[in-house]
Design an enzyme around this catalytic site. Structure first.
Site, short mmCIF file in Angstrom:
data_model
loop_
_atom_site.label_atom_id
_atom_site.label_comp_id
_atom_site.label_asym_id
_atom_site.label_seq_id
_atom_site.Cartn_x
_atom_site.Cartn_y
_atom_site.Cartn_z
N ASN A 7 0.87 -1.18 0.00
CA ASN A 7 0.00 0.00 0.00
C ASN A 7 0.90 1.23 0.00
OD1 ASN A 7 -1.83 2.04 0.42
ND2 ASN A 7 -2.75 1.17 2.26
N ARG A 88 -2.57 -2.09 -3.56
CA ARG A 88 -3.76 -1.26 -3.40
C ARG A 88 -3.63 -0.03 -4.29
NH1 ARG A 88 -4.66 3.40 0.05
NH2 ARG A 88 -6.89 3.80 0.29
N HIS A 177 -13.19 2.99 0.04
CA HIS A 177 -13.16 1.98 1.11
C HIS A 177 -13.70 0.63 0.62
CE1 HIS A 177 -13.52 5.50 4.19
NE2 HIS A 177 -12.25 5.22 3.96
N ARG A 236 -13.38 16.03 7.10
CA ARG A 236 -14.11 16.32 5.86
C ARG A 236 -15.54 16.74 6.17
NH1 ARG A 236 -11.99 10.76 3.76
NH2 ARG A 236 -10.01 11.31 2.77
N GLU A 381 -8.51 -5.29 5.35
CA GLU A 381 -8.33 -4.94 3.95
C GLU A 381 -7.14 -5.64 3.31
OE1 GLU A 381 -9.35 -0.58 3.20
OE2 GLU A 381 -9.14 -0.62 5.38
#
Length: 395
Positions: A7, A88, A177, A236, A381
């Site tokens: 990643n 990823r 996600h 956010r 993940e």
């Protein structure tokens, strides 16, 4: 058979080496400060932290591989033990609807979509290219954050903009996600004993998103063209009237780049509370009587509750509600607020089970008479990426 999961970020590179026969993590670590001074933190037979020169991702990959075969800290005797590498990548655009083997053609398509994820796709590609240089014979697979959501119907992913602009500029909802939503919804199906169910997955962390999964397929998700849409998050803003952007730019005297930074970094529960983007800090502030911290927590939970209800409506019912992510797994106040007054939907939380459930464990927290089953399912993940890599490594 072992899979290396990579990643890559702009100045970091996280990794795990997974033995797929048992799905056990053999080693993991992170390279930080790539392009600056370089730090490798590796956990294998033991843990080690090394300051190493990493001007590019190529050097970082080289040090990772050396750490994996190191006689003292490593866990394998040869690079030949690594069957494949899974990478990823954040954004697939509309070019991919599944994970894909790394080829010159697939890399070109990923690079062509860099405008859709300018902060994430370029370093993801750097990691792939660096890995290919150092491991030229290992099959490599790209696993996207977005492709799990590619099963959304057109009416769900389209925005109400001019259709020609959608076709020309690829402006639509993509969702993110996806590796987490795919893994967690899959585990929910396993726990329910079937994938013929209607599931809402709440991936709640500093970045937070919700997905509606019907019969194993995503039919809607809260994030959009970018991760800015949807829930109020750590920093956010989430869903907002588009006219607010121009209005605040004029009032604050800032340009579009400054406004984007403001909406992504200075808003959310941080901006509302004035305390922190970390829910542990918010909970302490709420207990101390901080009203803005309470407002931020209430806004976050309310937005989650609204999405749960709207997705139940979109799917024609709800069989399973799942919480995952740092907040979803560890913040009982949020789970309680989301599930409050939802009995009309057949959803009832067991408040005793909700308080301090076992950590890092799949646990059911719904009341016995809850028609909708409620779970906490820790996400994984990296394991999902490794499984996808095994599926596609021989394509």
């Amino acid at each position: 058979m072992k899979v290396l999961v990579i990643n890559a970020g702009s100045s970091s590179l996280k990794y795990q080496l997974i033995e797929m026969d048992t799905e056990a993590v053999l080693a993991k670590g992170v390279c930080d400060r790539i392009g600056i001074d370089g730090v490798l933190t590796h956990s294998g037979k033991d843990s080690v932290k090394l300051n190493l020169p990493m001007p590019t991702h190529k050097e970082a990959i080289k040090y990772v591989l050396e750490a994996l075969v190191d006689p003292e800290h490593g866990v394998i005797s040869s690079m030949n033990e690594i069957a494949a590498v899974g990478h990823r990548v954040v954004h697939s655009g509309e070019d991919f609807t599944d994970s894909v083997l790394v080829t010159s053609d697939s890399l070109k398509k990923i690079e062509a979509n860099e405008d859709l994820a300018p902060l994430h796709n370029p370093p993801n590609v750097l990691g792939i290219k660096a890995c290919r240089e150092v491991m030229p014979n290992a099959p490599m697979v790209v696993v996207f954050d977005t492709t799990f959501h590619s099963t959304m119907p057109e009416y769900a992913y389209m925005y109400g903009i001019n259709y020609d602009d959608y076709k020309k500029y690829k402006v639509r909802k993509y969702g993110f996600h996806g590796t987490s939503h795919a893994y967690v919804s899959g585990r929910a199906s396993a726990l329910m004993g079937t994938d013929k169910i209607k599931t809402v997955v709440c991936h709640l962390g500093n970045g937070a998103s919700i997905s509606a999964v019907k019969n194993g397929k995503c039919v809607d998700t809260s994030m959009g063209l970018t991760p800015l849409e949807g829930l109020v998050m750590g920093t956010r803003c989430g869903d907002i009237d588009a006219a607010v952007v121009e209005y605040l730019m004029n009032k604050k005297g800032i340009d579009v780049h400054q406004m984007s930074k403001y909406l992504n970094k200075d808003c959310g529960v941080l901006g509302v509370s004035g305390v922190s983007s970390d829910f542990r800090d918010l909970e302490k502030a709420v207990k101390a009587g901080n009203e803005r911290a309470k407002l931020a927590m209430d806004m976050f939970s309310y937005r989650v509750k609204k999405y749960v209800g709207s997705y139940a409506a979109a799917m024609g019912g709800l069989d399973c509600l799942v919480f995952t992510g740092g907040i979803g797994e560890h913040t009982e106040a949020v789970r309680s607020a989301v599930c409050a007054d939802m009995e009309y939907m057949g959803l009832k939380l067991d408040e005793k089970k909700n308080i301090e459930p076992p950590r890092d464990t799949e646990v059911e927290i719904g009341a016995k008479n809850s028609k909708v089953r409620i779970f906490i399912i820790p996400t994984n993940e990296e394991l999902y990426i490794a499984r996808e890599t095994m599926k596609h490594k021989d394509d």
